[in-house]
Write an enzyme that holds these catalytic residues in place. Sequence first.
Site, PDB file in Angstrom:
ATOM      1  N   LYS A 164      -8.688  -6.180  -7.023  1.00  0.00           N
ATOM      2  CA  LYS A 164      -8.205  -6.769  -5.759  1.00  0.00           C
ATOM      3  C   LYS A 164      -9.382  -6.942  -4.796  1.00  0.00           C
ATOM      4  O   LYS A 164      -9.199  -7.186  -3.615  1.00  0.00           O
ATOM      5  CB  LYS A 164      -7.181  -5.844  -5.083  1.00  0.00           C
ATOM      6  CG  LYS A 164      -5.836  -5.751  -5.740  1.00  0.00           C
ATOM      7  CD  LYS A 164      -4.806  -5.111  -4.766  1.00  0.00           C
ATOM      8  CE  LYS A 164      -4.673  -3.641  -4.959  1.00  0.00           C
ATOM      9  NZ  LYS A 164      -3.603  -3.034  -4.128  1.00  0.00           N
ATOM     10  N   LYS A 213     -11.046  -4.660  -3.626  1.00  0.00           N
ATOM     11  CA  LYS A 213     -10.893  -3.595  -2.630  1.00  0.00           C
ATOM     12  C   LYS A 213     -11.621  -2.368  -3.164  1.00  0.00           C
ATOM     13  O   LYS A 213     -11.536  -2.067  -4.350  1.00  0.00           O
ATOM     14  CB  LYS A 213      -9.404  -3.233  -2.475  1.00  0.00           C
ATOM     15  CG  LYS A 213      -8.637  -4.001  -1.444  1.00  0.00           C
ATOM     16  CD  LYS A 213      -7.260  -3.338  -1.226  1.00  0.00           C
ATOM     17  CE  LYS A 213      -6.581  -3.895  -0.013  1.00  0.00           C
ATOM     18  NZ  LYS A 213      -5.319  -3.213   0.283  1.00  0.00           N
TER      19      LYS A 213
HETATM   20  N1  C2G Z   1       1.526  -2.648   5.488  1.00  0.00           N
HETATM   21  C1  C2G Z   1       2.339  -2.847   6.600  1.00  0.00           C
HETATM   22  N2  C2G Z   1       1.773  -2.967   7.823  1.00  0.00           N
HETATM   23  C2  C2G Z   1       0.425  -2.898   7.969  1.00  0.00           C
HETATM   24  C3  C2G Z   1      -0.404  -2.687   6.854  1.00  0.00           C
HETATM   25  C4  C2G Z   1       0.175  -2.558   5.605  1.00  0.00           C
HETATM   26  O1  C2G Z   1       3.577  -2.917   6.477  1.00  0.00           O
HETATM   27  N3  C2G Z   1      -0.099  -3.045   9.228  1.00  0.00           N
HETATM   28  C5  C2G Z   1       2.175  -2.542   4.177  1.00  0.00           C
HETATM   29  C6  C2G Z   1       1.749  -3.657   3.229  1.00  0.00           C
HETATM   30  O2  C2G Z   1       2.497  -4.852   3.497  1.00  0.00           O
HETATM   31  C7  C2G Z   1       2.094  -3.062   1.862  1.00  0.00           C
HETATM   32  C8  C2G Z   1       1.845  -1.554   2.099  1.00  0.00           C
HETATM   33  O3  C2G Z   1       1.777  -1.351   3.527  1.00  0.00           O
HETATM   34  O4  C2G Z   1       3.468  -3.278   1.564  1.00  0.00           O
HETATM   35  C9  C2G Z   1       0.555  -1.079   1.467  1.00  0.00           C
HETATM   36  O5  C2G Z   1      -0.497  -1.878   1.979  1.00  0.00           O
HETATM   37  P1  C2G Z   1      -1.903  -1.865   1.175  1.00  0.00           P
HETATM   38  O6  C2G Z   1      -2.286  -0.473   0.898  1.00  0.00           O
HETATM   39  O7  C2G Z   1      -2.835  -2.782   1.899  1.00  0.00           O
HETATM   40  O8  C2G Z   1      -1.470  -2.506  -0.219  1.00  0.00           O
HETATM   41  P2  C2G Z   1      -1.890  -3.932  -0.826  1.00  0.00           P
HETATM   42  O9  C2G Z   1      -3.371  -4.042  -0.898  1.00  0.00           O
HETATM   43  O10 C2G Z   1      -1.116  -4.947  -0.083  1.00  0.00           O
HETATM   44  O11 C2G Z   1      -1.428  -3.784  -2.347  1.00  0.00           O
HETATM   45  O12 C2G Z   1       0.978  -4.847  -6.261  1.00  0.00           O
HETATM   46  C10 C2G Z   1       0.985  -4.866  -4.840  1.00  0.00           C
HETATM   47  C11 C2G Z   1      -0.323  -4.365  -4.291  1.00  0.00           C
HETATM   48  O13 C2G Z   1      -0.702  -3.125  -4.857  1.00  0.00           O
HETATM   49  C12 C2G Z   1      -0.208  -4.216  -2.779  1.00  0.00           C
END
Ligand code: C2G
Length: 133
Positions: free
Chosen positions: A44, A46
Amino acid sequence: MKKVLTYGTFDLLHIGHINILQRAKDLGDHLTVGLSTDEFNAGKNKKAYHSYENRKFILESIRFVDQVIPETTWDQKIKDVVDNNIDVFVMGDDWEGKFDFLKEYCEVIYLPRTIGISTTKIKDDLNSKVKNG
Ligand code: C2G
C-alpha cells in the site's frame, strides 16, 4: 451473535481509528479487525511506525475490539467473511464502493471518516514542528 469485520493499518492510533472501531462494534456484538501486516503495507506504499506485533497488541487492548487477524492480501476478504461468519463489513467512506463485491456475503457499510485527523497529518505536523521549532 452478530459479527462485524473491518480492516486497516491502525498506525499511530488516533481518534479517527477509535471512532470507527466504536461505531463498527456498535453495529453488532463482536468485532474482528483485519490488521495490515508490514509486508502488506509495503504494497500500500505505507510504512507503519509501529510493527505489526505492536499494532496488534495495541488494537487487542481496545475494549471495542474482540479479535485481530492479519491482513496479508487484497483478496482475502471473502474468505475472511465466510470463515468468520461475518454479518457486517465496515470501512471508512474513503473506501466507499470499493468493497461492494462483499454484498453477496454480508452487509457492507461505509461510515463517515473523522474529519481533521490522519496518521499522515500527525507525521506531517510533527515534522513541521521539528523544522520550525
Ligand atoms: N479512518 C477514519 N477516520 C480517519 C482516519 C481513518 O474513519 N480520520 C478509518 C479509515 O476509513 C479505515 C480505518 O480508519 O476504515 C483504518 O484506517 P487506516 O489504518 O488508514 O487503514 P487503510 O490504510 O485505509 O487500510 O483492506 C483495507 C485496508 O487495509 C484499509
